[in-house]
Design a protein around this motif. Structure first.
Motif, mmCIF file in Angstrom:
data_model
loop_
_atom_site.group_PDB
_atom_site.id
_atom_site.type_symbol
_atom_site.label_atom_id
_atom_site.label_comp_id
_atom_site.label_asym_id
_atom_site.label_seq_id
_atom_site.Cartn_x
_atom_site.Cartn_y
_atom_site.Cartn_z
ATOM 1 N N LEU A 6 5.104 -8.971 7.459
ATOM 2 C CA LEU A 6 5.576 -8.878 6.011
ATOM 3 C C LEU A 6 5.417 -10.467 5.619
ATOM 4 N N ALA A 22 6.427 -9.156 0.163
ATOM 5 C CA ALA A 22 7.173 -8.148 0.794
ATOM 6 C C ALA A 22 8.533 -7.967 -0.006
ATOM 7 N N ASP A 23 8.794 -6.738 -0.366
ATOM 8 C CA ASP A 23 10.188 -6.521 -0.912
ATOM 9 C C ASP A 23 11.212 -5.914 0.210
ATOM 10 N N GLU A 68 13.438 -2.906 -0.134
ATOM 11 C CA GLU A 68 12.637 -1.620 -0.568
ATOM 12 C C GLU A 68 12.322 -1.137 0.980
ATOM 13 N N THR A 69 11.721 -2.106 1.675
ATOM 14 C CA THR A 69 11.537 -1.782 3.067
ATOM 15 C C THR A 69 12.596 -1.287 3.978
#
Lengths: 423, 162
Positions: free
Chosen positions: A321, A325-326, A329-330
């Motif tokens: 990541l 990267a959020d 959300e992940t």
């Protein structure tokens, strides 16, 4: 350390899946050796000496697992777990499609070790191509006398059949897989009894991962003692790491265990996509706790190093990541996965995974509050540590809580601002 | 006429029987045979499976199994069943844009089928091809490293074949 091919040496050959090719590179020699020169006990001991640990996720010593099979007159079953479903994991598919004969050879050797005469290869249903390839390989092996009655005229019988899963992550858990193979819903079973004592059709059963079986012919060929020299003291051998996410060259890389994670990410995989900065790594499939970039840079790719960072080498699925990267959300996507895949038997899992998902959704869309964060932590304490039959709920907790702890800021900035009423 | 296995399915069924010491193990493979014949699993087909396998397998048991596993379609799907992975690695690779593009092109939402019964779109969990995302499974085949343009080209090519 670094790249080292043992299983995937001939990955570049277009016909690596055929019997002809496999035989031309020394394939089935170990099967012959095991069936002619070795007793069952010697095979088990050789695998014990090799230090091979299960490549599916738990990392249990393979030789010990085989050693648990009691000496009874009951039939003993050997099952290959090819249900690969942990998000991030895609290495068994390569072995299934490219080296089905290595898998079959490993299974025949294991069969002799535990005195099994019937085996099943359980492959997740979505792998249509892989299933077809393995079915063809099994047929080829039967025709060549490498499977079936009186293998190679050496007096050993072993039948092998391919079984297709039907879309349930939980069937990667061995007792759920056994239920599925028995024609039931994929519900994990309460243990004990363990499959070694009462597994498929209530008979002694060994379930091993695809990659685990594929290591066996190599161990027999080179002896356990020689095999143990590869990798580290406690994590011998190579491993197929499936790298995905924000790297320049995602893919499957076979490396010697003990290779620095930094080398895997920056040298082997070419570094972070768009020359970004590393934010975090999920080191062993979605259920392994996330590592910060700093932690990741100190890690080596072996069981003990990752365990010392309170995570797991798991299924060998490395998810990278980057700064972009959020993580809210992940993390939500992973919680959604676990809630979708919960089999529904145990309340803490059936209810807990859904609550966690719904609360994360609330946070993701900006409607969450501090209380929701607290609720996730409170729920997670009731979902772990043996409150359920299998570890799916624990996996959900491991996929969520460490991320919310280590990257607290990312979650708190998404919370709805509490309206303070001044008097 | 009442449903029975197609010739091909019957042949496969006969090959399956000796592979298992327990008849119950035939349920999952039989449901796939039913689905290959009909495109989905229905009550009539499940009753047929229960009857073919026989005691102790009941319709209730077959139904219980069929509803547990996601790969058995409980209702008819389009000729092209597009299943797009939305899990972590595919998401990081941009799977949302694939789903949005396909849905807007076809004018349907995930879980729906176009009125001409050609396309069904589903968002699914991890397909096990995480290094090559975004990934979609269309019928039996995987399509990897998708972009909105590539999936559109793939679909228009496949549409000609159905």
């Amino acid at each position: 350390m670094g790249l080292k091919t043992l299983l995937t040496t001939h990955v570049g050959a277009a016909d690596s899946h055929t019997l002809n090719h496999y035989r031309s590179v020394g394939g089935y020699e170990s099967q012959k050796k095991a069936l002619t020169e070795m007793t069952a006990e010697q095979i088990v001991n050789d695998v014990k000496n090799s230090g091979l640990r299960g490549r599916g996720g738990a990392g249990f010593p393979t030789g010990n697992k085989w050693g648990f099979i009691p000496k009874t007159d009951k039939p003993k079953y050997l099952i290959c777990n090819g249900d690969e479903g942990e998000p991030g994991t895609f290495k068994d598919r390569l072995l299934i499609e490219k080296f089905p004969h290595m898998l079959i050879e490993g299974m025949v050797i294991a069969a002799k070790a535990i005195d099994s005469h019937q085996g099943y290869i359980y492959i997740r249903g979505e792998f249509h191509k892989g299933i077809r390839i393995v079915e063809e390989a099994v047929e080829e092996a039967y025709k060549a006398g490498l499977l079936g009655k009186n293998i190679l005229g050496l007096g050993y019988d072993f039948d092998l059949a391919v079984y297709s899963g039907a879309g349930a992550y939980i069937c990667g858990e061995e007792s759920a897989l056994i239920n599925s193979l028995e024609g039931r819903r994929g519900h994990p079973r309460l243990k004990p009894p363990f499959p070694a004592v009462s597994g498929l059709y209530a008979c002694p059963t060994v379930v091993n991962n695809v990659e685990t079986f594929c290591n066996v012919p190599h161990i027999i060929r080179m002896t356990g003692e020689e095999y143990k020299k590869i990798g580290t003291e406690k994590s011998p051998g190579t491993r197929l790491f499936a790298v995905s996410g924000h790297v320049k060259k995602p893919g499957i890389y076979e490396v010697e265990m003990g290779t620095p994670m930094k080398e895997l990410i920056y040298d082997i995989c070419g570094g972070i996509k768009n020359d970004g900065t590393l934010k975090a790594v999920i080191p062993g499939g979605s259920s392994s706790p996330i590592l910060t970039a700093e932690e990741a840079m100190t890690a080596t790719m072996d069981y003990e190093s990752i365990a010392s960072l309170k995570s797991m080498l798991g299924s060998g699925a490395v998810i990278i990541l980057s700064e972009s990267a959020d993580l809210v959300e992940t993390t939500y996507r992973l919680a959604e996965f676990y809630s979708h895949e919960s089999c529904g038997q145990c309340t803490p899992c059936r209810e807990g995974t859904h609550w966690v998902k719904d609360l994360l959704h609330k946070i993701k869309v900006g409607e969450g509050t501090e209380k929701d964060v607290e609720l996730i932590f409170s729920l997670s304490r009731n979902m772990e540590g043996g409150t359920t039959i299998c570890p799916l709920a624990d996996a959900c907790v491991m996929a969520v809580r460490p991320t919310m702890t280590k990257f607290k800021g990312e979650f708190s900035t998404r919370l709805k601002k509490e309206v303070s009423i001044s008097h | 006429m009442a449903y029975q296995f197609s010739q091909d399915s019957e042949k496969r069924f006969q090959r399956l029987i000796p592979q298992f010491p327990s008849k119950r193990s035939l349920i999952l493979p039989c449901l796939f045979l039913l689905q290959a014949d009909k495109g989905f699993v229905d009550q009539e087909g499940m009753q047929y499976i229960a009857d073919r396998i026989g005691d102790p397998v009941s319709l209730a048991h077959v139904h219980g199994v069929a509803t547990f596993y996601t790969m058995y379609n409980k209702k008819p799907v389009g000729k092209l069943h597009i299943q797009i992975c939305g899990n972590i690695s595919c998401y990081l690779a941009g799977s949302d844009s694939i789903t949005e593009h396909v849905c807007s092109k076809l004018g349907i939402k995930p879980g729906e089928t176009t009125s001409d019964k050609k396309f069904t779109v589903d968002e699914v969990q991890c397909l096990g091809a995480c290094g090559f995302g975004p990934v979609a499974q269309i019928n039996d085949k995987y399509y990897e490293n998708l972009t909105p343009e590539s999936i559109e080209a793939i679909l228009s090519e496949l549409e000609k074949q159905v």
